[in-house]
Design a protein around this motif. Structure first.
Motif, PDB file in Angstrom:
ATOM      1  N   GLU A 175      24.267 -11.129  41.010  1.00  0.00           N
ATOM      2  CA  GLU A 175      23.266 -11.182  42.535  1.00  0.00           C
ATOM      3  C   GLU A 175      23.619 -11.720  43.873  1.00  0.00           C
ATOM      4  O   GLU A 175      22.913 -11.618  44.643  1.00  0.00           O
ATOM      5  N   SER A 197      19.996 -13.284  37.389  1.00  0.00           N
ATOM      6  CA  SER A 197      18.385 -12.375  36.375  1.00  0.00           C
ATOM      7  C   SER A 197      18.816 -11.467  35.396  1.00  0.00           C
ATOM      8  O   SER A 197      20.064 -11.843  34.976  1.00  0.00           O
ATOM      9  N   GLN A 199      19.277  -8.725  34.772  1.00  0.00           N
ATOM     10  CA  GLN A 199      19.566  -7.289  35.457  1.00  0.00           C
ATOM     11  C   GLN A 199      20.414  -6.354  34.364  1.00  0.00           C
ATOM     12  O   GLN A 199      20.157  -4.932  34.327  1.00  0.00           O
ATOM     13  N   LYS A 202      18.938  -5.592  31.347  1.00  0.00           N
ATOM     14  CA  LYS A 202      17.768  -4.948  31.369  1.00  0.00           C
ATOM     15  C   LYS A 202      18.039  -3.385  31.109  1.00  0.00           C
ATOM     16  O   LYS A 202      17.264  -2.070  30.721  1.00  0.00           O
ATOM     17  N   ARG A 221      18.987 -19.953  40.238  1.00  0.00           N
ATOM     18  CA  ARG A 221      20.358 -19.549  41.344  1.00  0.00           C
ATOM     19  C   ARG A 221      20.596 -20.812  42.188  1.00  0.00           C
ATOM     20  O   ARG A 221      19.462 -21.718  42.647  1.00  0.00           O
ATOM     21  N   GLN A 235      10.487 -14.402  37.917  1.00  0.00           N
ATOM     22  CA  GLN A 235       9.786 -13.619  38.209  1.00  0.00           C
ATOM     23  C   GLN A 235       9.294 -12.452  37.121  1.00  0.00           C
ATOM     24  O   GLN A 235       9.515 -12.634  35.707  1.00  0.00           O
ATOM     25  N   HIS A 448      22.186  -5.214  48.239  1.00  0.00           N
ATOM     26  CA  HIS A 448      20.999  -5.557  46.943  1.00  0.00           C
ATOM     27  C   HIS A 448      22.494  -6.156  45.513  1.00  0.00           C
ATOM     28  O   HIS A 448      22.535  -7.458  45.083  1.00  0.00           O
ATOM     29  N   HIS A 449      22.968  -5.377  44.834  1.00  0.00           N
ATOM     30  CA  HIS A 449      23.112  -5.547  44.398  1.00  0.00           C
ATOM     31  C   HIS A 449      24.070  -4.197  43.401  1.00  0.00           C
ATOM     32  O   HIS A 449      23.823  -2.991  43.745  1.00  0.00           O
ATOM     33  N   SER A 485      12.835  -7.043  44.930  1.00  0.00           N
ATOM     34  CA  SER A 485      13.513  -6.220  45.048  1.00  0.00           C
ATOM     35  C   SER A 485      13.948  -5.463  43.746  1.00  0.00           C
ATOM     36  O   SER A 485      13.537  -5.467  42.716  1.00  0.00           O
ATOM     37  N   GLY A 486      14.045  -3.897  43.747  1.00  0.00           N
ATOM     38  CA  GLY A 486      14.387  -3.406  42.695  1.00  0.00           C
ATOM     39  C   GLY A 486      15.247  -1.813  43.214  1.00  0.00           C
ATOM     40  O   GLY A 486      15.850  -2.218  44.446  1.00  0.00           O
ATOM     41  N   SER A 487      16.204  -1.528  42.633  1.00  0.00           N
ATOM     42  CA  SER A 487      16.522  -0.075  43.376  1.00  0.00           C
ATOM     43  C   SER A 487      16.278   1.154  41.922  1.00  0.00           C
ATOM     44  O   SER A 487      16.061   0.806  40.571  1.00  0.00           O
ATOM     45  N   ARG A 489      18.879   3.130  39.867  1.00  0.00           N
ATOM     46  CA  ARG A 489      20.698   2.458  39.565  1.00  0.00           C
ATOM     47  C   ARG A 489      21.061   3.872  39.168  1.00  0.00           C
ATOM     48  O   ARG A 489      20.652   4.862  39.368  1.00  0.00           O
ATOM     49  N   GLY A 530      14.058  -0.480  38.251  1.00  0.00           N
ATOM     50  CA  GLY A 530      13.412  -0.787  38.136  1.00  0.00           C
ATOM     51  C   GLY A 530      13.207  -1.658  39.742  1.00  0.00           C
ATOM     52  O   GLY A 530      13.059  -1.912  40.876  1.00  0.00           O
ATOM     53  N   PHE A 531      12.191  -3.215  39.074  1.00  0.00           N
ATOM     54  CA  PHE A 531      12.250  -4.264  40.388  1.00  0.00           C
ATOM     55  C   PHE A 531      12.210  -5.423  39.557  1.00  0.00           C
ATOM     56  O   PHE A 531      11.890  -5.963  38.450  1.00  0.00           O
ATOM     57  N   ALA A 532      12.125  -5.784  40.279  1.00  0.00           N
ATOM     58  CA  ALA A 532      11.864  -7.578  40.259  1.00  0.00           C
ATOM     59  C   ALA A 532      10.472  -8.368  41.626  1.00  0.00           C
ATOM     60  O   ALA A 532      11.332  -8.487  42.055  1.00  0.00           O
TER      61      ALA A 532
END
Ligand code: ASP
Length: 601
Positions: A175, A197, A199, A202, A221, A235, A448-449, A485-487, A489, A530-532
């Protein structure tokens, strides 16, 4: 058996009933042969009266108790004598006449008085956090946080989400922050990371057919702490299969809206506005714009295309920008403010300085006014809409710097000049973030990632112009604070591989780090996104607190220590040996010096 009642619950209607209350001594005073003890629990305070003629054991308790003693009191409720009611207190019309009292625990003199609303030094508050928790502010905040979480879970359940607990001992998650490492005892020389996270887990839930995943997830972190950042945070983590941005936005607005209403009693108007990353920078000089007030930035680069003013000319020649902000007429800002803190705000964000001038009915005034041509001044007036008495602030430089610097000035102006309505929340979505940002050492890194989907039109630029590639990442911003934030994928192994390559990873590296993900993607991965959302920050903003430390039961200080437990604490040589580690000599020396200082002090 008398009825057990909360201290803050007694009302005139309870007069004549026998009750038992438990609580802490909030205040104690003797008055004309009577002892008054204000007894407090989380629900409030009730006045207990102990008569001088009471039985000796009761009188003894009355004499003995001090602030923060813990008591059980049995007695009867009666109206307070006329004239002695306290309208400030919900229980102020009644008192509890003690018939029996027991000291359940004595208490040392507290380092601060629980009922005194004056601020207490934060080190002291954190050192005695268990006392701080007794105060009204933290009781209110933690209970509101609880309601927030309960409502989130209930709403998520209603929307068909399944709460899944993912592991906390994980391989490193990329992240972008530093990991907390947990050395492994069974395989010395290796370490787990604490998740930045959940990430990848999930996403693997999606491959696993869970369809709608959620978790109130703890994440870690190892970054510098700030008012809105702690090492460990919570989160609301969400992932959904067979969705696009619209579905994720709708779900998040619904979840956060429901929790907001339940915890803070306020409705959030929907749908939340959306703004692209590009437009946010253009209009506000920030990718987390505070939209509670207007006062947007204006780009005036073209007005100064042929200017004689050196700083502007240099910026234009280098392909940069000149940005302007109109400040409506008023007593402020003064020149002294503009040259002081306002300039400072711009300089901190990389600008060389802050230019300013005023418009009057008969012309322009200010240090740069005479260096600008009549055409330039007219253009500036027209583009900013400045009228007589208005001040115009300007920055110049590389586009990103000029924008960020003036964006910072805009925020300062808002605070100083009272542009912000503190009673509203402005939630919005910022969309179409760039996929990459420049890596200081060369190359690019994900903004983002690396699991973020690329904007469909931009795959072609991946190799030729990676910094121009837009992603399908989005943020929630509220009142100028990033809330999460999220995206959407990537789910195709070859696309994921292309991103790893763009990040400079070799095939072998990608396999060794993320082989399990690539393998999962080859086994039928549904499209997903998704999102966090940061719970601590959401609750902080909802409660209008200045720091997340006010909404976390046991936070760390700004330097990452815990003054209550003394953690982080030294590890023994035995503990280290078990996990195959040893301290370097210079570290041992530093630790020994610290231990000596501690023993001496
Ligand atoms: N894992 C991301 C984060 O913690 C959020 C996400 O992409 O869902 O910021």
């Amino acid at each position: 058996m008398t009825e057990r009642r909360l201290c803050g619950s007694l009302r005139p209607g309870d007069s004549g009933t026998a009750v038992t209350c438990y609580g802490w001594v909030h205040h104690r005073r003797d008055h004309g042969g009577l002892t008054f003890v204000d007894l407090r629990d989380h629900s409030g305070v009730v006045q207990v009266v102990i008569n001088a003629e009471a039985a000796p054991p009761l009188r003894e308790v009355a004499q003995r108790v001090r602030l923060e003693f813990v008591l059980r009191v049995r007695g009867s409720v009666r109206p307070r004598p006329a004239g002695s009611e306290n309208p400030q207190l919900p229980t102020g019309a009644v008192e509890l006449v003690a018939e029996e009292a027991e000291v359940l625990a004595a208490a040392e003199t507290p380092p601060f008085v629980i009922g005194d609303p004056r601020p207490v030094d934060e080190q002291v508050r954190l050192r005695y956090r268990y006392l701080d928790l007794r105060r009204e502010r933290l009781q209110r905040n933690l209970r509101a946080r609880h309601r927030f979480l309960m409502a989130l879970r209930a709403e998520a359940d209603r929307l068909g989400f399944v709460e899944v607990e993912t592991p906390t001992l994980v391989p490193s998650t990329p992240e972008g922050a530093r990991d907390f490492l947990v050395p492994s005892r069974l395989i010395p020389g290796t370490a787990w990371a604490l998740p930045q996270s959940p990430q990848l887990y999930k996403q693997l839930c999606m491959v696993g057919g869970l369809d709608r995943y959620m978790q109130i997830a703890r994440c870690w972190r190892d970054e510098d702490l700030r008012a809105d950042r702690q090492f460990e945070f919570t989160q609301l983590d969400v992932e959904m299969a067979f969705v696009d941005e619209e579905d994720v936005f709708a779900a998040l607005e619904q979840l956060i809206g429901a929790a907001w209403g339940a915890a803070f009693g306020r409705a959030l108007p929907r749908p939340w506005p959306r703004i692209s990353y590009r437009e946010a920078l253009e209009r506000y000089g920030s990718d987390k714009p505070d939209t509670r007030f207007g006062h947007e930035l204006v780009t005036v680069t073209d007005v100064f295309a042929a200017t004689g003013l050196r700083v502007f000319a240099d910026a234009v020649a280098a392909g940069g920008a000149v940005r302007a902000l109109r400040i409506p007429a008023g007593e402020r800002p003064t020149r002294r403010e503009l040259d002081g803190p306002w300039r400072e705000a711009a300089v901190t964000h990389g600008a060389a300085g802050l230019a300013y001038l005023w418009r009057w009915a008969d012309g322009w005034e200010g240090p740069i006014a005479r260096h600008l041509s009549a055409t330039e001044l007219a253009g500036l007036g027209q583009r900013t809409g400045a009228e007589a008495g208005d001040c115009v602030c300007l920055t110049a430089g590389p586009a990103a710097v000029a924008g960020a610097a003036l964006g910072a000035v805009r925020l300062l102006a808002a605070r100083e000049l009272g542009w912000i309505d503190g009673e509203v929340e402005h939630f919005l979505w910022v969309t179409e973030f760039p996929m990459f940002e420049p890596e200081p050492s060369g190359g690019v890194r994900p903004l983002h990632h690396p699991f973020t989907q690329v904007h469909a039109d931009d795959w072609g630029k991946l190799e030729s112009d990676p910094l121009a590639v837009r992603s399908r990442a989005y943020d929630i911003v509220c009142n100028g604070v990033e809330m999460g934030s999220g995206s959407i994928r990537i789910t195709r192994p070859e696309q994921q591989g292309a991103i790893f390559r763009a990040l400079g990873m070799t095939e072998a590296e990608a396999q060794s780090k993320f082989g399990f993900l690539l393998s999962a993607f080859r086994h039928g991965a549904p499209p997903h996104g998704g999102f966090a959302a940061g719970i601590d920050r959401l609750v902080m903003v909802g409660l209008r607190e200045p720091s997340i430390r006010e909404v976390i039961a046991f936070p760390k200080t700004q330097t990452g220590a815990d003054p209550m437990t003394g953690a982080p604490t030294a590890v023994t040589a035995d503990q280290l040996r078990e996990v195959g580690l040893a301290l370097r000599p210079e570290v041992t020396a530093v630790r020994a010096a610290a231990a000596d200082a501690g023993a001496g002090g």
